[in-house]
Design a protein around this motif. Structure first.
Motif, PDB file in Angstrom:
ATOM      1  N   SER A   1    -100.320  20.834 -74.214  1.00 41.88           N
ATOM      2  CA  SER A   1     -99.890  20.087 -75.243  1.00 41.88           C
ATOM      3  C   SER A   1     -99.067  18.673 -74.771  1.00 41.88           C
ATOM      4  O   SER A   1     -98.226  18.926 -73.585  1.00 41.88           O
ATOM      5  CB  SER A   1     -99.357  20.622 -76.294  1.00 41.88           C
ATOM      6  OG  SER A   1     -98.050  21.065 -75.891  1.00 41.88           O
ATOM      7  N   ASP A   2     -99.161  17.623 -75.379  1.00 41.09           N
ATOM      8  CA  ASP A   2     -98.123  16.357 -75.273  1.00 41.09           C
ATOM      9  C   ASP A   2     -96.906  16.921 -75.259  1.00 41.09           C
ATOM     10  O   ASP A   2     -96.025  16.207 -74.138  1.00 41.09           O
ATOM     11  CB  ASP A   2     -98.486  15.483 -76.295  1.00 41.09           C
ATOM     12  CG  ASP A   2     -99.982  14.813 -75.976  1.00 41.09           C
ATOM     13  OD1 ASP A   2    -100.528  14.937 -75.156  1.00 41.09           O
ATOM     14  OD2 ASP A   2    -100.471  14.151 -77.035  1.00 41.09           O
ATOM     15  N   VAL A   3     -96.477  17.709 -76.072  1.00 43.64           N
ATOM     16  CA  VAL A   3     -94.872  17.787 -75.972  1.00 43.64           C
ATOM     17  C   VAL A   3     -94.545  18.851 -74.785  1.00 43.64           C
ATOM     18  O   VAL A   3     -93.590  18.533 -74.362  1.00 43.64           O
ATOM     19  CB  VAL A   3     -94.361  18.732 -77.346  1.00 43.64           C
ATOM     20  CG1 VAL A   3     -95.325  20.112 -77.402  1.00 43.64           C
ATOM     21  CG2 VAL A   3     -93.227  18.892 -77.719  1.00 43.64           C
ATOM     22  N   SER A   4     -95.516  19.706 -74.382  1.00 44.37           N
ATOM     23  CA  SER A   4     -95.064  20.377 -73.229  1.00 44.37           C
ATOM     24  C   SER A   4     -95.224  19.775 -72.150  1.00 44.37           C
ATOM     25  O   SER A   4     -94.179  19.649 -71.130  1.00 44.37           O
ATOM     26  CB  SER A   4     -96.262  21.761 -73.015  1.00 44.37           C
ATOM     27  OG  SER A   4     -95.998  22.422 -74.016  1.00 44.37           O
ATOM     28  N   ARG A   5     -95.873  18.704 -71.979  1.00 40.24           N
ATOM     29  CA  ARG A   5     -96.195  17.809 -70.730  1.00 40.24           C
ATOM     30  C   ARG A   5     -95.234  17.023 -70.634  1.00 40.24           C
ATOM     31  O   ARG A   5     -94.576  16.689 -69.334  1.00 40.24           O
ATOM     32  CB  ARG A   5     -97.604  16.957 -70.996  1.00 40.24           C
ATOM     33  CG  ARG A   5     -97.720  16.131 -69.747  1.00 40.24           C
ATOM     34  CD  ARG A   5     -99.008  15.293 -69.472  1.00 40.24           C
ATOM     35  NE  ARG A   5    -100.167  16.124 -70.070  1.00 40.24           N
ATOM     36  CZ  ARG A   5    -100.664  16.076 -71.340  1.00 40.24           C
ATOM     37  NH1 ARG A   5    -100.044  15.048 -72.238  1.00 40.24           N
ATOM     38  NH2 ARG A   5    -101.773  16.565 -71.743  1.00 40.24           N
ATOM     39  N   LYS A   6     -94.824  16.341 -71.644  1.00 39.97           N
ATOM     40  CA  LYS A   6     -93.169  15.563 -71.568  1.00 39.97           C
ATOM     41  C   LYS A   6     -92.029  16.281 -71.117  1.00 39.97           C
ATOM     42  O   LYS A   6     -91.395  15.861 -70.196  1.00 39.97           O
ATOM     43  CB  LYS A   6     -92.779  15.164 -73.012  1.00 39.97           C
ATOM     44  CG  LYS A   6     -91.822  14.464 -73.070  1.00 39.97           C
ATOM     45  CD  LYS A   6     -91.324  13.819 -74.641  1.00 39.97           C
ATOM     46  CE  LYS A   6     -90.120  12.952 -74.909  1.00 39.97           C
ATOM     47  NZ  LYS A   6     -89.811  12.504 -76.069  1.00 39.97           N
ATOM     48  N   ALA A   7     -91.664  17.579 -71.493  1.00 38.47           N
ATOM     49  CA  ALA A   7     -90.882  18.667 -71.004  1.00 38.47           C
ATOM     50  C   ALA A   7     -91.001  18.607 -69.535  1.00 38.47           C
ATOM     51  O   ALA A   7     -90.163  18.768 -68.775  1.00 38.47           O
ATOM     52  CB  ALA A   7     -90.578  19.894 -71.809  1.00 38.47           C
ATOM     53  N   ILE A   8     -92.306  18.902 -69.204  1.00 35.22           N
ATOM     54  CA  ILE A   8     -92.552  19.169 -67.527  1.00 35.22           C
ATOM     55  C   ILE A   8     -92.278  17.915 -66.966  1.00 35.22           C
ATOM     56  O   ILE A   8     -91.634  18.272 -65.559  1.00 35.22           O
ATOM     57  CB  ILE A   8     -94.064  19.611 -67.549  1.00 35.22           C
ATOM     58  CG1 ILE A   8     -94.195  21.121 -67.974  1.00 35.22           C
ATOM     59  CG2 ILE A   8     -94.308  19.545 -66.011  1.00 35.22           C
ATOM     60  CD1 ILE A   8     -95.636  21.280 -68.209  1.00 35.22           C
ATOM     61  N   THR A   9     -92.508  16.607 -67.220  1.00 31.80           N
ATOM     62  CA  THR A   9     -92.269  15.461 -66.668  1.00 31.80           C
ATOM     63  C   THR A   9     -90.910  15.308 -66.459  1.00 31.80           C
ATOM     64  O   THR A   9     -90.523  14.925 -65.332  1.00 31.80           O
ATOM     65  CB  THR A   9     -92.731  14.289 -67.465  1.00 31.80           C
ATOM     66  OG1 THR A   9     -94.183  14.404 -67.481  1.00 31.80           O
ATOM     67  CG2 THR A   9     -92.609  12.766 -66.860  1.00 31.80           C
ATOM     68  N   GLU A  10     -90.011  15.632 -67.466  1.00 29.98           N
ATOM     69  CA  GLU A  10     -88.555  15.608 -67.481  1.00 29.98           C
ATOM     70  C   GLU A  10     -88.122  16.536 -66.364  1.00 29.98           C
ATOM     71  O   GLU A  10     -87.018  16.255 -65.647  1.00 29.98           O
ATOM     72  CB  GLU A  10     -87.851  15.823 -68.873  1.00 29.98           C
ATOM     73  CG  GLU A  10     -88.194  14.576 -69.862  1.00 29.98           C
ATOM     74  CD  GLU A  10     -87.740  15.220 -71.135  1.00 29.98           C
ATOM     75  OE1 GLU A  10     -87.290  16.262 -71.415  1.00 29.98           O
ATOM     76  OE2 GLU A  10     -87.857  14.191 -72.204  1.00 29.98           O
ATOM     77  N   ALA A  11     -88.623  17.905 -66.502  1.00 32.98           N
ATOM     78  CA  ALA A  11     -88.216  18.941 -65.321  1.00 32.98           C
ATOM     79  C   ALA A  11     -88.523  18.449 -63.823  1.00 32.98           C
ATOM     80  O   ALA A  11     -87.720  18.478 -62.929  1.00 32.98           O
ATOM     81  CB  ALA A  11     -88.681  20.078 -65.717  1.00 32.98           C
ATOM     82  N   ILE A  12     -89.756  17.656 -63.658  1.00 29.77           N
ATOM     83  CA  ILE A  12     -90.050  17.212 -62.565  1.00 29.77           C
ATOM     84  C   ILE A  12     -89.084  16.093 -62.035  1.00 29.77           C
ATOM     85  O   ILE A  12     -88.675  16.196 -60.767  1.00 29.77           O
ATOM     86  CB  ILE A  12     -91.513  16.481 -62.505  1.00 29.77           C
ATOM     87  CG1 ILE A  12     -92.297  17.649 -62.554  1.00 29.77           C
ATOM     88  CG2 ILE A  12     -91.838  15.782 -61.094  1.00 29.77           C
ATOM     89  CD1 ILE A  12     -93.921  17.288 -62.708  1.00 29.77           C
TER      90      ILE A  12
ATOM     91  N   LEU B   1     -97.529  23.985 -64.227  1.00 30.98           N
ATOM     92  CA  LEU B   1     -97.640  24.084 -65.600  1.00 30.98           C
ATOM     93  C   LEU B   1     -98.015  23.131 -66.491  1.00 30.98           C
ATOM     94  O   LEU B   1     -98.347  23.372 -67.625  1.00 30.98           O
ATOM     95  CB  LEU B   1     -95.917  24.275 -65.922  1.00 30.98           C
ATOM     96  CG  LEU B   1     -95.234  25.360 -65.220  1.00 30.98           C
ATOM     97  CD1 LEU B   1     -93.803  25.381 -65.801  1.00 30.98           C
ATOM     98  CD2 LEU B   1     -95.705  26.713 -65.548  1.00 30.98           C
ATOM     99  N   GLU B   2     -98.873  22.115 -65.689  1.00 32.59           N
ATOM    100  CA  GLU B   2     -99.119  20.983 -66.408  1.00 32.59           C
ATOM    101  C   GLU B   2    -100.700  21.659 -67.163  1.00 32.59           C
ATOM    102  O   GLU B   2    -101.487  20.785 -67.914  1.00 32.59           O
ATOM    103  CB  GLU B   2     -99.361  19.639 -65.552  1.00 32.59           C
ATOM    104  CG  GLU B   2     -98.114  19.169 -65.238  1.00 32.59           C
ATOM    105  CD  GLU B   2     -98.438  17.876 -64.444  1.00 32.59           C
ATOM    106  OE1 GLU B   2     -99.284  18.054 -63.373  1.00 32.59           O
ATOM    107  OE2 GLU B   2     -97.490  16.858 -64.508  1.00 32.59           O
ATOM    108  N   ARG B   3    -101.055  22.540 -66.619  1.00 30.88           N
ATOM    109  CA  ARG B   3    -102.388  23.040 -66.831  1.00 30.88           C
ATOM    110  C   ARG B   3    -102.067  24.658 -68.021  1.00 30.88           C
ATOM    111  O   ARG B   3    -101.153  25.201 -67.356  1.00 30.88           O
ATOM    112  CB  ARG B   3    -103.274  23.348 -65.781  1.00 30.88           C
ATOM    113  CG  ARG B   3    -103.740  22.109 -65.034  1.00 30.88           C
ATOM    114  CD  ARG B   3    -104.776  22.478 -63.942  1.00 30.88           C
ATOM    115  NE  ARG B   3    -104.258  23.376 -63.001  1.00 30.88           N
ATOM    116  CZ  ARG B   3    -103.554  23.137 -62.154  1.00 30.88           C
ATOM    117  NH1 ARG B   3    -103.165  21.831 -61.879  1.00 30.88           N
ATOM    118  NH2 ARG B   3    -103.001  23.848 -61.092  1.00 30.88           N
ATOM    119  N   GLU B   4    -102.994  24.753 -68.793  1.00 31.88           N
ATOM    120  CA  GLU B   4    -102.676  26.100 -69.481  1.00 31.88           C
ATOM    121  C   GLU B   4    -102.842  27.463 -68.611  1.00 31.88           C
ATOM    122  O   GLU B   4    -103.521  27.052 -67.519  1.00 31.88           O
ATOM    123  CB  GLU B   4    -103.554  25.996 -70.613  1.00 31.88           C
ATOM    124  CG  GLU B   4    -103.443  25.121 -71.772  1.00 31.88           C
ATOM    125  CD  GLU B   4    -102.634  25.545 -72.823  1.00 31.88           C
ATOM    126  OE1 GLU B   4    -101.799  26.583 -72.430  1.00 31.88           O
ATOM    127  OE2 GLU B   4    -102.297  24.977 -73.657  1.00 31.88           O
TER     128      GLU B   4
END
Length: 342
Positions: A221-232, A262-265
């Motif tokens: 989801s978009d919210v998950s992708r945003k969190a992953i981008t911040e972690a990266i 984690l960007e993929r389900e």
């Protein structure tokens, strides 16, 4: 038998081509073929099956061009998958095409090939091919078929029923859709390969893997992708304080790779969603909610088996029984769906 050399073409007439696909059945299966060859009665397609020393070969044709024969060979592969699903058998075939070895000059019949001359009337041979390769045969050439020895397979399937399934698949208007659907072909091949396995654990893993082969990539989801981008971003910033080839830098590089994945389900999530969606389209498979939960728990059990090396036998038997019934039904419906799609 170390090897067998037999006539592998008609060796006369006008230039023409035949598609030829060797087949191997799972252990314990054999086709009873009268006189070694069988032409489907009333067949308008020219489909024929012959018994080799080890295994079988299905042919289709003749065709006036090699391109037509190549297209027919692709359709034969798809038809083989349909037959495996319909008859619930393990079936293997070459996924790549072999080559005909033509001689620069015709080779005279010798002591080693005189039996071919005795049965065909040939005095020369134009070339040869490996009997275990998928081929486009120039049927007007005088070709020898070379088959190397290997363990023999045994079984009993009515030959008319076997070819009937091939003809049924070849009659599908858009069978070519299956020939180019690499994920569906792989899923069926892996699923049917479970019948070559003796171990129940190996069968279980093969059937779950066949479902995994069907899965498309699915972003989170978009919210998950945003969190992953911040972690990266944080990991990259942390990595900058270490030398490029240092142990710390390599550790953070591995962590970065894990976070990016984690960007993929997760596979388990995608598998459940895929099966639920398929079951909604094909309600004869059962309740999509029940099936979805069953698939998710089955995948979790497979992960446990691979990571721990053991699962309770009663759980293995129960899930394997479910998979043996469900997977072929699902693949059959997906095959029909794909062959009818635009």
């Amino acid at each position: 038998m170390i090897f067998s050399l037999t006539a592998g073409s008609s060796g006369s007439g006008d230039a023409r081509f035949v598609a030829r696909l060797p087949l191997a059945l799972s252990p314990g299966l054999v086709l009873q073929i009268p006189n070694g060859k069988y032409l489907a009665p009333g067949s308008s397609m020219g489909i024929q099956i012959e018994k080799l020393h080890y295994g079988y070969a299905v042919t289709l044709g003749p065709f006036s061009t090699s391109k037509e024969a190549e297209e027919a060979l692709s359709r034969l592969r798809a038809a083989a998958l349909w037959s495996a699903i319909e008859l619930s058998i393990g079936l293997q075939y070459p996924t790549e095409n072999g080559d005909i070895q033509l001689s620069d000059q015709p080779t005279a019949i010798s002591e080693n090939t005189q039996h071919i001359g005795a049965t065909t009337g040939w005095t020369f041979i134009d070339g040869h091919y490996d009997a275990q390769k998928a081929l486009i045969i120039p049927d007007d050439k005088r070709l020898a078929s070379l088959e190397l020895g290997k363990p023999q397979l045994v079984s009993s399937i009515p030959i008319n029923l076997f070819l009937e399934k091939f003809e049924e698949a070849l009659s599908f208007e858009k069978l070519g859709q299956i020939a180019i659907d690499e994920k569906l072909k792989l899923a069926i091949e892996v699923a049917m390969s479970h019948r070559f396995e003796v171990s129940e654990r190996a069968q279980f893993i093969a059937l779950v893997t066949s479902l995994e082969a069907l899965l498309p990539d699915a972003p989170v989801s978009d919210v998950s992708r945003k969190a992953i981008t911040e972690a990266i971003h944080l990991i990259k910033k942390s990595r900058e304080q270490y030398e490029k080839d240092s142990r710390e830098s390599r550790d953070l590089e591995r962590l970065l790779s894990q976070v990016k994945s984690l960007e993929r389900e997760s596979i388990g999530e995608r598998l459940q969603n895929f099966v639920e969606a398929s079951t909604k389209r094909h309600p004869t498979l059962g309740s999509y909610e029940v099936i979805g939960l069953e698939i998710r728990s089955t995948y979790n059990l497979r992960s446990k088996l691979l990571h721990q090396g053991h699962i309770p036998s009663e759980q293995l038997v129960s899930k394997l029984e479910f998979l043996r019934a469900f997977v072929p039904k699902l693949l059959r419906l997906l095959f029909i769906e794909a062959s009818n799609s635009n």
